[in-house]
Design a protein around this motif. Structure first.
Motif, PDB file in Angstrom:
ATOM      1  N   ARG A 217      55.664  25.790 -16.684  1.00  0.00           N
ATOM      2  CA  ARG A 217      54.921  26.624 -15.602  1.00  0.00           C
ATOM      3  C   ARG A 217      53.911  27.064 -16.263  1.00  0.00           C
TER       4      ARG A 217
ATOM      5  N   HIS B 251      55.529  21.428 -11.418  1.00  0.00           N
ATOM      6  CA  HIS B 251      54.324  22.441 -11.486  1.00  0.00           C
ATOM      7  C   HIS B 251      53.134  21.880 -11.505  1.00  0.00           C
ATOM      8  N   ALA B 252      53.094  20.511 -11.836  1.00  0.00           N
ATOM      9  CA  ALA B 252      51.403  19.753 -11.918  1.00  0.00           C
ATOM     10  C   ALA B 252      51.165  19.359 -10.562  1.00  0.00           C
TER      11      ALA B 252
ATOM     12  N   HIS C  53      48.592  21.204  -8.489  1.00  0.00           N
ATOM     13  CA  HIS C  53      47.141  21.301  -8.981  1.00  0.00           C
ATOM     14  C   HIS C  53      46.765  19.539  -8.805  1.00  0.00           C
TER      15      HIS C  53
ATOM     16  N   ALA D 118      45.260  23.637 -16.163  1.00  0.00           N
ATOM     17  CA  ALA D 118      44.473  23.799 -15.093  1.00  0.00           C
ATOM     18  C   ALA D 118      43.372  24.548 -14.790  1.00  0.00           C
ATOM     19  N   ALA D 119      43.717  25.754 -15.322  1.00  0.00           N
ATOM     20  CA  ALA D 119      42.998  26.986 -15.385  1.00  0.00           C
ATOM     21  C   ALA D 119      41.749  26.703 -16.464  1.00  0.00           C
TER      22      ALA D 119
ATOM     23  N   ALA E 193      40.603  21.956 -13.113  1.00  0.00           N
ATOM     24  CA  ALA E 193      41.366  21.269 -12.188  1.00  0.00           C
ATOM     25  C   ALA E 193      42.239  20.032 -13.145  1.00  0.00           C
ATOM     26  N   LEU E 194      43.276  19.578 -12.478  1.00  0.00           N
ATOM     27  CA  LEU E 194      44.305  18.750 -13.387  1.00  0.00           C
ATOM     28  C   LEU E 194      44.227  17.491 -12.571  1.00  0.00           C
ATOM     29  N   HIS E 195      43.873  16.536 -13.289  1.00  0.00           N
ATOM     30  CA  HIS E 195      43.619  15.131 -12.799  1.00  0.00           C
ATOM     31  C   HIS E 195      44.663  13.836 -12.923  1.00  0.00           C
TER      32      HIS E 195
ATOM     33  N   ASP F  47      49.755  25.539 -15.599  1.00  0.00           N
ATOM     34  CA  ASP F  47      48.737  26.626 -15.057  1.00  0.00           C
ATOM     35  C   ASP F  47      47.635  26.747 -15.993  1.00  0.00           C
TER      36      ASP F  47
ATOM     37  N   ARG G  32      45.243  19.185  -5.104  1.00  0.00           N
ATOM     38  CA  ARG G  32      43.863  19.842  -5.041  1.00  0.00           C
ATOM     39  C   ARG G  32      42.918  18.869  -5.652  1.00  0.00           C
ATOM     40  N   ALA G  33      43.228  18.304  -6.648  1.00  0.00           N
ATOM     41  CA  ALA G  33      42.146  17.582  -7.235  1.00  0.00           C
ATOM     42  C   ALA G  33      42.099  16.371  -6.615  1.00  0.00           C
TER      43      ALA G  33
END
Length: 272
Positions: A78, A131-132, A135, A85-86, A90-92, A82, A138-139
């Motif tokens: 996790r 956990h991904a 993210h 992504a931070a 963003a994480l695509h 995170d 959102r992406a």
């Protein structure tokens, strides 16, 4: 212009590398060696910002964000996801590649070894996705067709291989997990696929060969098992992974792509 031939791998024409991952954030588990390192390097070359999650990040390609974590530790996964992504905003793209091997028939591995291998090969992917996915959701809202999870499965999921009972069971679970995840997340704009490599020339296979009574004879037998007559390279698997993750494959989900030198589908007559 061509790249030089390595061993008996044919040289291929060199072309300008596409930059189709420009501006995209990617995470590769098990990305500090073997197939994972080749994937991370290719994603970098194609414009991605890349994080590598591995127990030891010593071999992570230069230019990646190195995140030390073990996929059997949910909290460590996790934090690493995170952090990626931070850092990238963003994480695509997630490439869930971390895994381990096992040798033997169903009689040969104790319960603890079954738990260990399944914890890495199956639950490691579950933890990474758990956990991904928030993210990735959102992406996906701002980058349709660019969001994906690609998982490293194996020819062992679809073909019966001798003395690979535990390993095959774990990779069979990965194949089914891939299909279920693809169905669950397709309407969220997250594509989920896997690659099924044949025997690949990786550090783990090298260690396996070193343990054989006759390493050269064992390598020759593994070469002969694949119709192309050689082991798959990490770069060849990476090319397939990156294709599935790329925006060019935006209509591809729930697919298992064999990268096995024809082992799954071809039935050749004995050489004369």
């Amino acid at each position: 212009m061509t790249r030089p031939t390595e061993g008996n791998v044919p040289a291929v024409p060199a072309h300008p590398v596409a930059r189709d991952f420009e501006g995209l954030g990617a995470l590769v588990t098990g990305g500090a060696s073997g197939i994972g390192a080749a994937v991370a390097a290719l994603l970098l070359a194609r414009g991605a910002r890349v994080a590598v999650l591995d127990r030891s990040t010593a071999g992570a390609p230069a230019g990646t964000l190195a995140l030390a974590a073990d996929v059997t530790d949910d909290e460590a996964v996790r934090r690493a996801v995170d952090a990626a992504a931070a850092e990238f905003g963003a994480l695509h793209t997630v490439v869930s590649n971390a895994g381990t091997g096992a040798v033997g028939t169903v009689l040969d591995n104790a319960d603890d070894e079954w738990r260990r291998v399944l914890d890495v090969n199956v639950m490691g992917m579950v933890r990474t996705a758990r956990h991904a996915v928030p993210h990735l959701r959102r992406a996906a809202a701002g980058a349709p067709g660019c969001v994906s999870i690609t998982q490293t499965c194996s020819i062992a999921a679809t073909a019966g291989l001798p003395e690979r009972a535990l390993y095959s069971a774990s990779k069979g679970a990965v194949l089914s997990l891939t299909l279920a995840m693809a169905a669950d997340h397709v309407r969220e704009g997250i594509r989920v696929n896997c690659v099924n490599p044949g025997t690949a020339d990786t550090p783990w296979v090298g260690r396996l060969l070193d343990q054989a009574p006759d390493p050269e004879a064992e390598r020759a037998a593994l070469n002969a098992r694949q119709p192309t007559g050689r082991l798959v390279t990490a770069d060849e698997v990476a090319a397939a992974v990156v294709h599935l993750a790329s925006p060019a494959a935006s209509a591809v989900t729930g697919t298992a792509l064999a990268v096995d030198g024809g082992m799954q589908g071809l039935r050749l007559r004995p050489a004369t």
